[in-house]
Design a protein around this motif. Sequence first.
Motif, short mmCIF file in Angstrom:
data_model
loop_
_atom_site.label_atom_id
_atom_site.label_comp_id
_atom_site.label_asym_id
_atom_site.label_seq_id
_atom_site.Cartn_x
_atom_site.Cartn_y
_atom_site.Cartn_z
N LEU A 24 114.67 102.75 93.11
CA LEU A 24 115.47 102.89 91.89
C LEU A 24 115.19 104.20 91.15
O LEU A 24 116.01 104.65 90.35
CB LEU A 24 115.20 101.70 90.97
CG LEU A 24 115.48 100.31 91.60
CD1 LEU A 24 115.27 99.22 90.57
CD2 LEU A 24 116.88 100.25 92.19
N HIS B 46 116.00 100.56 97.84
CA HIS B 46 115.38 99.90 96.69
C HIS B 46 114.63 100.92 95.83
O HIS B 46 113.93 100.54 94.88
CB HIS B 46 114.38 98.83 97.16
CG HIS B 46 115.05 97.55 97.58
ND1 HIS B 46 115.80 96.78 96.73
CD2 HIS B 46 115.07 96.92 98.78
CE1 HIS B 46 116.26 95.72 97.37
NE2 HIS B 46 115.83 95.78 98.61
N PRO C 28 119.88 94.15 94.02
CA PRO C 28 118.62 93.41 94.22
C PRO C 28 118.58 92.71 95.57
O PRO C 28 119.59 92.61 96.28
CB PRO C 28 118.62 92.40 93.07
CG PRO C 28 120.07 92.21 92.74
CD PRO C 28 120.72 93.53 92.98
N ASN C 29 117.40 92.24 95.93
CA ASN C 29 117.26 91.45 97.15
C ASN C 29 118.20 90.24 97.11
O ASN C 29 118.43 89.66 96.05
CB ASN C 29 115.81 90.94 97.29
CG ASN C 29 114.88 92.04 97.77
OD1 ASN C 29 115.28 92.90 98.54
ND2 ASN C 29 113.64 92.00 97.31
N GLY D 91 112.93 90.29 91.45
CA GLY D 91 111.76 89.84 92.19
C GLY D 91 110.83 89.02 91.34
O GLY D 91 110.38 87.93 91.74
N ARG D 92 110.53 89.52 90.14
CA ARG D 92 109.60 88.81 89.24
C ARG D 92 110.20 87.48 88.78
O ARG D 92 109.49 86.47 88.65
CB ARG D 92 109.28 89.68 88.03
CG ARG D 92 108.20 89.11 87.12
CD ARG D 92 106.84 89.19 87.79
NE ARG D 92 105.81 88.45 87.10
CZ ARG D 92 104.52 88.47 87.43
NH1 ARG D 92 104.13 89.21 88.46
NH2 ARG D 92 103.64 87.77 86.76
N THR E 237 122.95 100.26 96.19
CA THR E 237 121.82 99.59 95.55
C THR E 237 122.21 98.14 95.21
O THR E 237 123.37 97.75 95.31
CB THR E 237 121.40 100.31 94.26
OG1 THR E 237 122.54 100.45 93.40
CG2 THR E 237 120.83 101.68 94.58
N LYS F 223 116.31 94.09 88.55
CA LYS F 223 115.15 93.64 89.32
C LYS F 223 115.03 92.12 89.14
O LYS F 223 114.92 91.63 88.02
CB LYS F 223 113.87 94.32 88.82
CG LYS F 223 113.92 95.84 88.88
CD LYS F 223 112.66 96.44 88.27
CE LYS F 223 112.74 97.97 88.25
NZ LYS F 223 111.53 98.57 87.63
N SER G 282 122.76 100.05 90.42
CA SER G 282 122.12 98.84 89.90
C SER G 282 120.63 99.07 89.71
O SER G 282 119.94 99.48 90.64
CB SER G 282 122.34 97.66 90.86
OG SER G 282 121.58 96.55 90.45
N GLN G 283 120.14 98.78 88.52
CA GLN G 283 118.71 98.84 88.24
C GLN G 283 118.13 97.43 88.05
O GLN G 283 116.99 97.27 87.61
CB GLN G 283 118.45 99.66 86.96
CG GLN G 283 118.65 101.16 87.15
CD GLN G 283 117.48 101.81 87.87
OE1 GLN G 283 116.48 101.17 88.15
NE2 GLN G 283 117.61 103.09 88.19
#
Length: 428
Positions: A369, A367, A252-253, A413-414, A250, A411, A408-409
């Motif tokens: 999660l 992705h 993030p992008n 993206g936002r 896992t 995020k 990994s949690q």
Amino acid sequence: MMQIHDLKLKEDVLPFFNFTNNTYSEEQLLYLLTTPPVTEAEVRDRTTVIKGMLANWAVMENFTYRKLDLLEVHTFMVAIAGTGLNKKKLQSWLRLKTSETERQQLQSKLVQLIQLLNGLQAQYLNRLNSAVFPEQFKSDLVRTVSFLNSLNLDKLANQVLEHRFRVRDMIKFSEQLSTLNQDEVSAFWDYFFTFEAYWSVAKATLVHGFTFPGFSDDNFSIGDFYHPIVKSPVRNTLLLEEDKNVLLLTGPNMSGKSTLLKAIGLCVYLAHVGFTVPASTCTVPYFNTIAIAINLNDNLRDGYSHFMAEIENLRKVVRSTENSQKCFAVFDEIFRGTNVDDALDITQTTINGLTKIKGSYFLISTHLLQLEEQLHSSSYESIKEYFIECVLENETPRFTYKLKEGWSQLKIGRILFEQVGLSELLGK
């Protein structure tokens, strides 16, 4: 089954191994890179050839020749072999006696051949310690040296040096070349191009600091690995136990999951073609199947959507493990071609099934999660969880590209959405 298109061997990997000096040797190098041997013993033979080149490096370090000379000599030898010019000895002699142009042209070709092949033989082939090579390669080396010895190149080179290479010598040598068996000439050049291809891998090993891999049924460990195409790469280490054959990755992008999976897949694949690998250590099982799915696209010709391409790829991977065959497979962002609910459900089913295939190893990035809670509430003892670290500093993500154990949690993206001002633009 070898599904390694996504490793981009010709585009991304070949340049790191390619120190060849002609297109024929480069083609042979590409063949070695893209054609895994059928058995583990054949893989070990390839590795032994490369080690043999390095053991002879005092002789081979400065291996070189003029590219144009080699290409012209190759063309000339292939053209003249088997033509039987000895039947036209008188005509050849008379023509060379009366035509200065033809005499000079032939003399130039013969002298070029003599000097090139005698140089290669005297400087390199004759000085090699053949005992360090595997039997077949050593046998081919002995045959090649014997072939060159039959041409009396040393004597002819002295004649050329002392300006004693006259018309009668030219005719005699031309006749000898014309009576050579075409298969014998082809075998000589095939061996030479293969020889140079192996030398090229040996040089790459020294230039890039690559290491020799090994095979072990109960050991999957790659230390300080990286993908050579990445500038200033971050090196990582991976250890998988025999009873934990599924790695779930896992992060993030943009954290580097795809690149890391490619790097691992590349090390495993290079080990199976007998090449050295971009790592400090590498020991993996010998796999019958290697399947790398990093950029699995829609197959428009067969009418497959991305999701169906994923399904078909997974089916082939599972079928390849029948009859106790061992498989190494990589699935990057598995089932991203379908909706989240379906993806979550079938990913769990997939992971559960893959953990039961002992002796094979599967690397999966995701992705999804939500899987963390569901996996932890189940008896998934055969899963190894890793993530690629990314830290937030003043609400700005900093990618370390370091592989760490756990989940990994995070995020981002936002965060990135806001940073580029999309919320404001869309709000207008």
